[in-house]
Design a protein around this motif. Sequence first.
Motif, mmCIF file in Angstrom:
data_model
loop_
_atom_site.group_PDB
_atom_site.id
_atom_site.type_symbol
_atom_site.label_atom_id
_atom_site.label_comp_id
_atom_site.label_asym_id
_atom_site.label_seq_id
_atom_site.Cartn_x
_atom_site.Cartn_y
_atom_site.Cartn_z
ATOM 1 N N SER A 9 0.823 -1.210 0.000
ATOM 2 C CA SER A 9 0.000 0.000 0.000
ATOM 3 C C SER A 9 0.860 1.265 0.000
ATOM 4 O O SER A 9 1.957 1.289 0.564
ATOM 5 N N PRO A 10 0.361 2.322 -0.636
ATOM 6 C CA PRO A 10 1.106 3.590 -0.654
ATOM 7 C C PRO A 10 1.433 4.100 0.749
ATOM 8 O O PRO A 10 2.503 4.658 0.973
ATOM 9 N N LYS A 11 0.533 3.894 1.699
ATOM 10 C CA LYS A 11 0.773 4.353 3.075
ATOM 11 C C LYS A 11 2.010 3.671 3.659
ATOM 12 O O LYS A 11 2.872 4.328 4.255
ATOM 13 N N THR A 12 2.122 2.361 3.493
ATOM 14 C CA THR A 12 3.289 1.633 4.010
ATOM 15 C C THR A 12 4.556 2.029 3.270
ATOM 16 O O THR A 12 5.605 2.224 3.885
ATOM 17 N N LEU A 13 4.477 2.163 1.949
ATOM 18 C CA LEU A 13 5.660 2.582 1.185
ATOM 19 C C LEU A 13 6.156 3.948 1.646
ATOM 20 O O LEU A 13 7.360 4.160 1.777
ATOM 21 N N GLU A 14 5.217 4.854 1.922
ATOM 22 C CA GLU A 14 5.593 6.182 2.399
ATOM 23 C C GLU A 14 6.259 6.096 3.772
ATOM 24 O O GLU A 14 7.272 6.749 4.031
ATOM 25 N N GLN A 15 5.713 5.260 4.638
ATOM 26 C CA GLN A 15 6.321 5.076 5.959
ATOM 27 C C GLN A 15 7.734 4.509 5.821
ATOM 28 O O GLN A 15 8.651 4.928 6.537
ATOM 29 N N GLN A 16 7.908 3.578 4.906
ATOM 30 C CA GLN A 16 9.225 2.974 4.713
ATOM 31 C C GLN A 16 10.204 3.985 4.123
ATOM 32 O O GLN A 16 11.373 4.004 4.496
ATOM 33 N N ARG A 17 9.740 4.807 3.201
ATOM 34 C CA ARG A 17 10.605 5.842 2.636
ATOM 35 C C ARG A 17 11.050 6.814 3.728
ATOM 36 O O ARG A 17 12.183 7.271 3.750
ATOM 37 N N ASP A 18 10.116 7.128 4.645
ATOM 38 C CA ASP A 18 10.438 8.038 5.742
ATOM 39 C C ASP A 18 11.530 7.458 6.630
ATOM 40 O O ASP A 18 12.347 8.186 7.181
ATOM 41 N N ARG A 19 11.550 6.158 6.783
ATOM 42 C CA ARG A 19 12.572 5.513 7.614
ATOM 43 C C ARG A 19 13.847 5.214 6.823
ATOM 44 O O ARG A 19 14.846 4.795 7.395
ATOM 45 N N ASN A 20 13.772 5.359 5.504
ATOM 46 C CA ASN A 20 14.906 5.114 4.603
ATOM 47 C C ASN A 20 15.395 3.680 4.580
ATOM 48 O O ASN A 20 16.467 3.403 4.090
ATOM 49 N N ALA A 21 14.642 2.768 5.149
ATOM 50 C CA ALA A 21 15.065 1.367 5.113
ATOM 51 C C ALA A 21 13.881 0.491 5.476
ATOM 52 O O ALA A 21 13.003 0.904 6.219
#
Length: 186
Positions: A111-123
């Motif tokens: 989901s876009p929400k999870t991808l965004e969260q992962q991008r925010d954490r950079n890993a």
Amino acid sequence: MQFDLTSEEACSFAMGFFRFSLIEVPMRLVRFSHSAAGEAGRLGRFWMHASDIAALLAQPGTGRDLIGRVSDRWAICDDWGDKAVLWTLTIPPVARILAAIGKAHFQPTISPKTLEQQRDRNAWNALSCPVYWLPTGGASYAGGGLQYIVPVRTTDGALNRGIDALIGPPLSTDKVATNLGLFLGT
């Protein structure tokens, strides 16, 4: 009883097209939930027709194969849970249930929400992820399966006890995939 669709629910239909319909015939619907959700997994509003799942179960494979087919046909993102639990909603001849019905819109596998969260954490941190696979980035699930949004909970969150009473006990997706009788109730 209030039954409106949220904007996310409305967008889950292909091209935003759905119709509200009154189900007045005997019917069995199915939903999958995350194993960690426990009894709360039964309270989701997204359901699919049991005959569609029976057709998928007729194909050879394991529970994981069934989950893959369901994910693709109903565009269920991988990070929304492991889909290890199957619930049935059996609508008897005397019941009348309002539902929003239409074809599932395609979705990315993550989901876009999870991808965004992962991008925010950079890993990607596999230990904090509720699923055990890594995001693929650009891959999508096709959708196209007929989905039913049923007000097990009203739009404002209240439990619809009449519909809740029609939901059967949880079934293991792995066991159902290898024993169709469990699913069919035979």
